[in-house]
Enzyme design. Structure first.
Site, PDB file in Angstrom:
ATOM      1  N   GLU A 171       9.354 -16.163 -23.791  1.00 61.85           N
ATOM      2  CA  GLU A 171      10.323 -15.242 -24.403  1.00 61.85           C
ATOM      3  C   GLU A 171      11.734 -15.829 -24.426  1.00 61.85           C
ATOM      4  OE1 GLU A 171       7.154 -13.408 -24.849  1.00 61.85           O
ATOM      5  OE2 GLU A 171       7.557 -13.834 -22.760  1.00 61.85           O
ATOM      6  N   ASN A 247       2.208 -16.994 -26.346  1.00 62.66           N
ATOM      7  CA  ASN A 247       2.852 -16.768 -27.632  1.00 62.66           C
ATOM      8  C   ASN A 247       3.791 -17.901 -28.005  1.00 62.66           C
ATOM      9  OD1 ASN A 247       4.201 -15.204 -25.274  1.00 62.66           O
ATOM     10  ND2 ASN A 247       5.893 -15.661 -26.657  1.00 62.66           N
ATOM     11  N   ASP A 292       3.928 -12.062 -30.564  1.00 62.20           N
ATOM     12  CA  ASP A 292       3.715 -12.154 -29.119  1.00 62.20           C
ATOM     13  C   ASP A 292       2.260 -11.836 -28.770  1.00 62.20           C
ATOM     14  OD1 ASP A 292       4.136 -12.478 -26.384  1.00 62.20           O
ATOM     15  OD2 ASP A 292       5.016 -10.508 -26.102  1.00 62.20           O
TER      16      ASP A 292
END
Length: 677
Positions: A171, A247, A292
């Site tokens: 992230e 992801n 994601d």
């Protein structure tokens, strides 16, 4: 505890020797003294309060009467498994400021064991070997570049005197990999990168050179993602290690890899040789992922009879909402069917193995959000599922949460906060009551019993909340699961009938496990509300949940008679300061809050019991006190670092104005509700 004992773990019913009990990761206990007849007499045998009040996600090991568990901030506890007496605790002293690098709480999922040692991955990226008897450190290695936003939350695995560990951080902007270390010395033996690096430099393998052709642009500058933060399984007969990859970094493929491409090996199951890290095969669940949709979710190995013949299969329910059955010898797809409500794809083409996508799901309009199911929390997150060889069913802790995706305008990565390339302001929950009520109605969870041969749902139990615990199945024909409502529940494995429950006084997200000591079977779970949804979800996280973290290890046996202490009386929430300044300051503060603060303190400034609910904090009363924390960083040791690198003092003050406005909204809603009654 050597390699031979780990290989033979399936025949050792008394102990729980590795994260999923055995290399197949089935999370099935052969113990049967606790069954559908005796379950009515199951009671609390003992409990141990933990000294960390963040999310608890660990699966304890039990080896010859000693339990080894972990808690938030990467601590280890050694307990007498029969009494709960604390034998020792090891604290790696993770710096508090590391917490800002953790997307999904300061959790830890457990340890691995081998030849008298325990192996721990720490939030700040170390791999530590600890003496299992004394709790003393033997060796420690740094497995990540600590100047970058890497973390470790997953449990290591040991295969043939090698300890394997991955990492998280996609992230924020990192490149994923898994590494193997010598269990005796800590020497790194191999490393497999899951995405290609800078193509101007030599590629680490021919597979990565080939993978680079599936990428566009300058992906390596943002890391690429693909972190191996949870799933691993091993087949000793085939000598194959299976890993799940994460992801893209950022999520938005239009930024990460402009022009598209499959972006290997994102969102993939990859088979490796554990001796060398050599690539054998891969299957990509979500080519060109942009939502994601990780494939780091729990992997289970089993032998199933399909079309009249026995097949060695691998099963996974990744975030994207399809349940996959693969031939684990070569990675060929056998079947894939939705196990939850999805709209990003209609099906998976069995000939190509590729999803048949809905083009609108890729949020093509830069000015219009696309509502996609599932959202970034997935149709199934990290919470382990279970497979019972007695029933032939897989038990999946599934959920339904949608999300509004839209390109971030003028995106640029920042030193703090998520760098995902989507506009997080359009994904916030609308606060008008009718719209919010309608949206919350679609947030839910369920425990699903699925036949992997027929891909049919045999039974399903609905949960009001979406964020519920991992699963254990047992030879007593029982399935155990904790939930957000604060219960540990036993179900009939055949039909889903609720047979027993225990009020845990906190949401339970960790998976239960089972062991035997002195001839008595125990069910144990580490309780403690937390993780991604409780941090970020706001009202969606609060729905149906006990929004308090009370972190404990709980152990149950037939005839157990211990009791938890009574809950304290709820405290009073003081009146908020009056609303301040003009609407422009509130709007600006809202945008800054959603960009940098919501991932820890909740959507729309609504906390759900893990980090402070800022609306109720006395700090909002004082601009100076607020600045001292948000800008000066005087609580960095608690995980609240200075945000001066990404916001000015004026922007921080606007956030305070927004939080005060939200606190007044809460008070006004409460007054209106009282008046209505």
């Amino acid at each position: 505890m050597d390699s031979a004992r780990l290989v033979a773990a399936d025949s050792d019913s008394r102990n729980w020797l590795s994260y999923g009990r055995t290399y197949s990761e089935q999370r099935f206990s052969p113990l049967a003294k606790i069954d559908k007849t005796s379950i009515k007499d199951l009671g609390l045998a003992w409990f141990l309060d933990l000294d960390t009040h963040r999310g608890q996600e660990a699966t304890p090991l039990v080896i010859d009467g000693v339990m080894y568990s972990t808690s938030a901030w990467s601590k280890i506890q050694a307990l007498d498994a029969a009494t709960g007496k604390l034998l020792w605790q090891f604290d790696p002293k993770v710096p508090g400021e590391t917490g800002v690098k953790a997307c999904c709480d300061t959790v830890n999922r457990g340890v691995a064991a081998n030849r008298g040692k325990l192996f721990l991955g720490t939030l700040d990226g170390r791999l530590i070997a600890i003496d299992a008897v004394t709790g003393k450190e033997i060796w420690s290695v740094v497995t990540v570049d600590q100047s970058k936003p890497y973390t470790i939350t997953g449990a290591p695995r040991v295969i043939k005197d090698k300890v394997l560990i991955g990492n998280g951080g996609a992230e924020f902007g990192v490149r994923g990999y898994i590494s193997a270390y010598d269990t005796e010395t800590g020497k790194q033996l191999w490393r497999f990168y899951t995405v290609p690096g800078d193509p101007s430099l030599p590629f680490e393998s021919k597979e990565l050179e080939a993978a680079a052709k599936t990428w566009k642009g300058e992906w390596w500058k943002s890391g690429g993602g693909g972190t191996v933060w949870d799933a691993m399984a091993y087949d000793p007969e085939l000598d194959l290690l299976y890993i799940g990859t994460g992801n893209g970094s950022p999520w938005n493929q239009k930024i990460r890899s402009p022009g598209g491409g499959d972006n290997l090996f994102l969102s993939s199951i990859v088979a490796l040789r554990p001796d060398t890290g050599e690539y054998v095969w891969h299957y990509q669940t979500t080519p060109g992922e942009t939502w994601d949709y990780t494939a780091t979710q729990h992997i289970i190995l089993a032998d199933l009879t399909l079309d009249g013949r026995k097949r060695k299969v691998l099963m996974q329910a990744p975030k994207n909402g399809f349940f996959y059955v693969l031939d684990r010898t070569d990675g060929k797809l056998i079947s894939a069917q939705p196990y939850a409500t999805i709209n990003w794809a209609s099906s998976v083409d069995l000939a190509t193995g590729r999803p048949i996508e809905n083009p609108e799901a890729r949020y093509p309009d830069p000015a219009q959000p696309s509502l996609v199911m599932p959202g970034p929390l997935g149709a199934h997150n990290w919470h382990p599922m279970s497979f019972s060889p007695l029933t032939g069913l897989v038990y999946i802790p599934a959920q339904e949460t949608g999300y509004a995706y839209m390109d971030a305008a003028k995106y640029e990565p920042r030193a703090l906060g998520f760098n995902v390339g989507t506009d997080m302001t359009v994904a916030t929950m609308p606060q008008d009551a009718p719209t919010k009520s309608a949206m919350l109605a679609g947030v839910r969870g369920y425990l699903q019993a699925r036949d992997p041969v027929t891909q049919k749902v045999i039974w399903s139990v609905a949960h009001e909340s979406s964020w519920n615990g991992g699963v254990l199945s047992t030879a007593g024909d029982l399935v155990f699961q904790g939930n957000a409502m604060g219960e540990l529940v036993a179900y009939d494995a055949r039909n889903g009938e609720k047979l027993w429950s225990f009020p845990a006084q906190t949401g339970v997200v960790a998976p239960p496990m089972s062991y035997e000591v002195n001839g008595e079977q125990y069910i144990a779970v580490v309780a403690g509300w937390g993780g991604a949804m409780p941090l970020t979800g706001g009202d969606a996280a609060r729905k149906g949940a006990i929004n308090e973290n009370r972190s404990r290890v709980l152990a149950f046996k037939i005839g157990g008679s211990s009791e938890l202490p009574a809950l304290p009386a709820p405290g009073n929430i003081g009146a908020p300061p009056p609303r301040m300044k003009e609407a422009a300051s509130v709007a600006a503060g809202k945008n800054t809050y959603l960009r940098f603060c919501a991932v820890c303190h909740g959507d729309a400034a609504i906390g759900s019991g893990v980090t402070p609910d800022l609306r109720h904090s006395p700090i909002i009363q004082s601009a100076d006190a607020w600045k001292a924390i948000v800008i000066d960083g005087n609580r960095k040791d608690r995980g609240m670092v200075s945000f001066m690198p990404v916001m000015s003092a004026a922007e921080a003050e606007n956030v305070r104005v927004y939080v005060i406005d939200r606190a007044n909204d809460e008070r006004d809603e409460a007054v209106a509700a009282q008046t209505a009654h």
